[in-house]
Scaffold this motif. Structure first.
Motif, PDB file in Angstrom:
ATOM      1  N   LYS A   7       0.837  -1.208   0.000  1.00 17.02           N
ATOM      2  CA  LYS A   7       0.000   0.000   0.000  1.00 17.02           C
ATOM      3  C   LYS A   7       0.868   1.252   0.000  1.00 17.02           C
ATOM      4  O   LYS A   7       0.559   2.236  -0.668  1.00 17.02           O
ATOM      5  N   ALA A   8       1.948   1.209   0.758  1.00 19.08           N
ATOM      6  CA  ALA A   8       2.866   2.350   0.798  1.00 19.08           C
ATOM      7  C   ALA A   8       3.528   2.529  -0.574  1.00 19.08           C
ATOM      8  O   ALA A   8       3.648   3.651  -1.090  1.00 19.08           O
ATOM      9  N   ARG A   9       3.927   1.409  -1.189  1.00 21.99           N
ATOM     10  CA  ARG A   9       4.573   1.512  -2.509  1.00 21.99           C
ATOM     11  C   ARG A   9       3.576   1.941  -3.576  1.00 21.99           C
ATOM     12  O   ARG A   9       3.927   2.642  -4.523  1.00 21.99           O
ATOM     13  N   ILE A  61      12.687  -2.122   0.805  1.00 20.69           N
ATOM     14  CA  ILE A  61      11.587  -2.420  -0.127  1.00 20.69           C
ATOM     15  C   ILE A  61      11.612  -1.485  -1.335  1.00 20.69           C
ATOM     16  O   ILE A  61      10.823  -1.637  -2.260  1.00 20.69           O
ATOM     17  N   LEU A  62      12.509  -0.499  -1.326  1.00 19.36           N
ATOM     18  CA  LEU A  62      12.638   0.405  -2.483  1.00 19.36           C
ATOM     19  C   LEU A  62      13.896   0.040  -3.276  1.00 19.36           C
ATOM     20  O   LEU A  62      14.746  -0.695  -2.793  1.00 19.36           O
ATOM     21  N   ASP A  63      13.990   0.561  -4.497  1.00 13.04           N
ATOM     22  CA  ASP A  63      15.254   0.410  -5.214  1.00 13.04           C
ATOM     23  C   ASP A  63      16.047   1.713  -5.066  1.00 13.04           C
ATOM     24  O   ASP A  63      15.582   2.672  -4.430  1.00 13.04           O
ATOM     25  N   LYS A  64      17.243   1.728  -5.648  1.00 11.20           N
ATOM     26  CA  LYS A  64      18.126   2.873  -5.410  1.00 11.20           C
ATOM     27  C   LYS A  64      17.501   4.202  -5.849  1.00 11.20           C
ATOM     28  O   LYS A  64      17.564   5.196  -5.126  1.00 11.20           O
ATOM     29  N   ASP A  65      16.883   4.210  -7.025  1.00 10.56           N
ATOM     30  CA  ASP A  65      16.319   5.469  -7.534  1.00 10.56           C
ATOM     31  C   ASP A  65      15.154   5.943  -6.672  1.00 10.56           C
ATOM     32  O   ASP A  65      15.041   7.131  -6.354  1.00 10.56           O
ATOM     33  N   LEU A  66      14.271   4.994  -6.305  1.00 12.99           N
ATOM     34  CA  LEU A  66      13.132   5.379  -5.461  1.00 12.99           C
ATOM     35  C   LEU A  66      13.609   5.826  -4.087  1.00 12.99           C
ATOM     36  O   LEU A  66      13.069   6.758  -3.494  1.00 12.99           O
ATOM     37  N   ALA A  80      14.796   9.289  -4.316  1.00  9.92           N
ATOM     38  CA  ALA A  80      13.728  10.276  -4.498  1.00  9.92           C
ATOM     39  C   ALA A  80      12.811  10.377  -3.277  1.00  9.92           C
ATOM     40  O   ALA A  80      12.331  11.466  -2.959  1.00  9.92           O
ATOM     41  N   PHE A  81      12.560   9.248  -2.605  1.00  8.14           N
ATOM     42  CA  PHE A  81      11.515   9.247  -1.568  1.00  8.14           C
ATOM     43  C   PHE A  81      12.025   9.139  -0.139  1.00  8.14           C
ATOM     44  O   PHE A  81      11.258   9.339   0.782  1.00  8.14           O
ATOM     45  N   SER A  82      13.287   8.800   0.049  1.00  8.53           N
ATOM     46  CA  SER A  82      13.753   8.775   1.440  1.00  8.53           C
ATOM     47  C   SER A  82      14.911   9.741   1.674  1.00  8.53           C
ATOM     48  O   SER A  82      14.927  10.470   2.668  1.00  8.53           O
ATOM     49  N   MET A  83      15.867   9.753   0.749  1.00 12.01           N
ATOM     50  CA  MET A  83      17.080  10.552   0.978  1.00 12.01           C
ATOM     51  C   MET A  83      16.824  12.031   1.279  1.00 12.01           C
ATOM     52  O   MET A  83      17.451  12.578   2.188  1.00 12.01           O
ATOM     53  N   ALA A 126      19.244  -1.448   2.483  1.00 12.95           N
ATOM     54  CA  ALA A 126      19.581  -0.480   1.424  1.00 12.95           C
ATOM     55  C   ALA A 126      21.094  -0.390   1.200  1.00 12.95           C
ATOM     56  O   ALA A 126      21.656   0.698   1.096  1.00 12.95           O
ATOM     57  N   HIS A 127      21.722  -1.562   1.092  1.00 15.83           N
ATOM     58  CA  HIS A 127      23.170  -1.575   0.793  1.00 15.83           C
ATOM     59  C   HIS A 127      23.462  -0.788  -0.482  1.00 15.83           C
ATOM     60  O   HIS A 127      24.522  -0.187  -0.632  1.00 15.83           O
ATOM     61  N   PHE A 128      22.457  -0.752  -1.392  1.00 12.96           N
ATOM     62  CA  PHE A 128      22.623  -0.055  -2.677  1.00 12.96           C
ATOM     63  C   PHE A 128      22.685   1.468  -2.509  1.00 12.96           C
ATOM     64  O   PHE A 128      23.019   2.178  -3.455  1.00 12.96           O
ATOM     65  N   SER A 129      22.342   1.959  -1.331  1.00 12.36           N
ATOM     66  CA  SER A 129      22.307   3.415  -1.126  1.00 12.36           C
ATOM     67  C   SER A 129      23.356   3.904  -0.128  1.00 12.36           C
ATOM     68  O   SER A 129      23.290   5.049   0.312  1.00 12.36           O
TER      69      SER A 129
END
Ligand code: CP3
Length: 347
Positions: free
Chosen positions: A165-167, A212-217, A220-223, A246-249
């Motif tokens: 729902k959040a996504r 639960i997000l990918d790097k781009d999201l 955009a949505f947390s950073m 989020a090792h990718f971030s």
């Protein structure tokens, strides 16, 4: 305020040299300790414990006395923030948090507001009681949830494997997601400042559902919100960002003004260091299930972890919160192994 007798964790966070690696555990104040369960079982529930400053202080100090950790973390929950904003939560036994009201449309914003930090007065009182009880033995860590993780609970209304729902909101109504996180961020910043005013020595922001997000999201949505929080607070006390999964971030997290980056157990320490660069302190990252192994095995994995991170700019911890059915004696082995380990500084 009492002068600190043990400031290892603060020095490690600041990147200064330390005699040995400091250690604490996420979720150290909690169900692993029979002493916690005794206090908790004498009450109506989890929330009464969170909202009673003397008792919250008592369970905050228990792991310092019983386990010998190098820091205390104030006993509270990340969900006090959405509650202060207008969405009350219930902690359902054996199930976890549940919100009777959630945010799914524009209309639901009528139920919430940017909170007045005074609504969380019981947390600052608990901090004051804890500092008096600690009397400078170890530093006290304050905390909050990251805006993205808080959004997950406010939209979903409970825990979830997928937080779909959040996504969904991110894709269908990105404007609402940003509006909600803006309000959470404003609330969180004043809440964390009030924790520092009350005396916490450092802060940690938990982005438990980052993975639960990918790097781009995530960018955009947390950073942007983590950046705002770090920029507002890190000139006052050292701040840790823990974005689980989020090792990718890690490179993006390292570009903020935080001092320390939390590392989960899926992420190899050398990879985390390469992504973070040489300046930041890293915190973590033993797999919490290692603590179900026998003592020898726990010590072996703990030493491997210490060697992988090296002697400086490392705060030892697990890669996520300690699991409730972990034997406290096994936690002691983890802690004592770290406290007695001498790094070979010539390497
Ligand atoms: O020792 C500490 O780390 C300090 C206290 C603390 C709690 N929650 C107490 C607690 C901290 C730092 C938290 C943070 C928290 N709360 C997070 C972020 C950290 C993480 O684990 O990723 C999250 C996602 C929450 C939300 C939350 N609170 C859930 C999903 C649950 C239920 C699951 C569970 O562990 O029981 C809680 C309840 C909770 N918060 C307990 C404790 C000690 C257990 C409740 C009890 O005693 O009955």
């Amino acid at each position: 305020m009492a002068e600190l007798k043990n400031d290892l964790i603060l020095r490690a966070a600041k990147g200064q040299s330390v005699e040995r690696t400091p250690v604490w555990l996420m979720r150290q104040a909690g169900r692993i300790l029979p002493e916690y369960r005794a206090v908790r079982n004498s009450l109506s529930g989890f929330k009464e414990l969170v909202e009673t400053p003397e008792l919250a202080a008592e369970v905050t100090i228990q792991p310092v006395d019983i386990l010998g950790v190098d820091a205390a973390i104030i006993f509270s929950d990340i969900l006090v923030v959405p509650e202060a904003m207008g969405l009350t939560y219930e902690m359902v036994e054996k199930k976890g948090p549940w919100f009777p009201k959630t945010i799914s449309s524009e209309n639901d914003f009528a139920n919430i507001r940017v909170a007045d930090p005074n609504e969380l007065d019981y947390v600052y009182k608990a901090i004051e009681h804890t500092l008096a009880g600690l009397n400078g033995r170890v530093p006290l860590i304050g905390f909050a949830g990251a805006p993205f993780t808080i959004l997950c609970y406010m939209v979903e209304g409970s825990g979830s494997k997928t937080f779909s729902k959040a996504r969904k909101m991110i894709f269908q109504r990105p404007d609402l997601a940003h509006k909600l996180m803006d309000m959470i961020t404003e609330t969180t910043i004043s809440y964390l400042h009030a924790q520092v005013d009350a005396g916490v020595h450092m802060l940690q922001v938990f982005d438990s559902w980052a993975g639960i997000l990918d790097k781009d999201l995530y960018k955009a949505f947390s950073m942007p919100y983590l950046e705002r929080i770090a920029d507002s607070l890190s000139s006052r006390v050292p701040l840790t960002l823990f974005a689980k999964g989020a090792h990718f971030s890690i490179d993006d997290l390292a570009s903020t003004s935080c001092r320390t980056i939390g590392v989960d157990w899926n992420t190899p320490p050398a990879y985390a260091r390469a992504q973070a660069g040489p300046d930041k302190t890293l915190q973590g990252n033993l797999d919490p299930t290692v603590l179900y192994a026998d003592g020898k095995e726990i010590a072996k994995h703990t030493i491997k972890m210490l060697e992988s991170f090296g002697s400086e700019k490392h705060i030892a911890n697990l890669g996520h919160g300690v699991y409730p059915d972990t034997n406290p004696d096994s936690v002691k082995i983890f802690i004592d192994t770290i406290k007695s380990y001498e790094h070979d500084k010539n390497q």
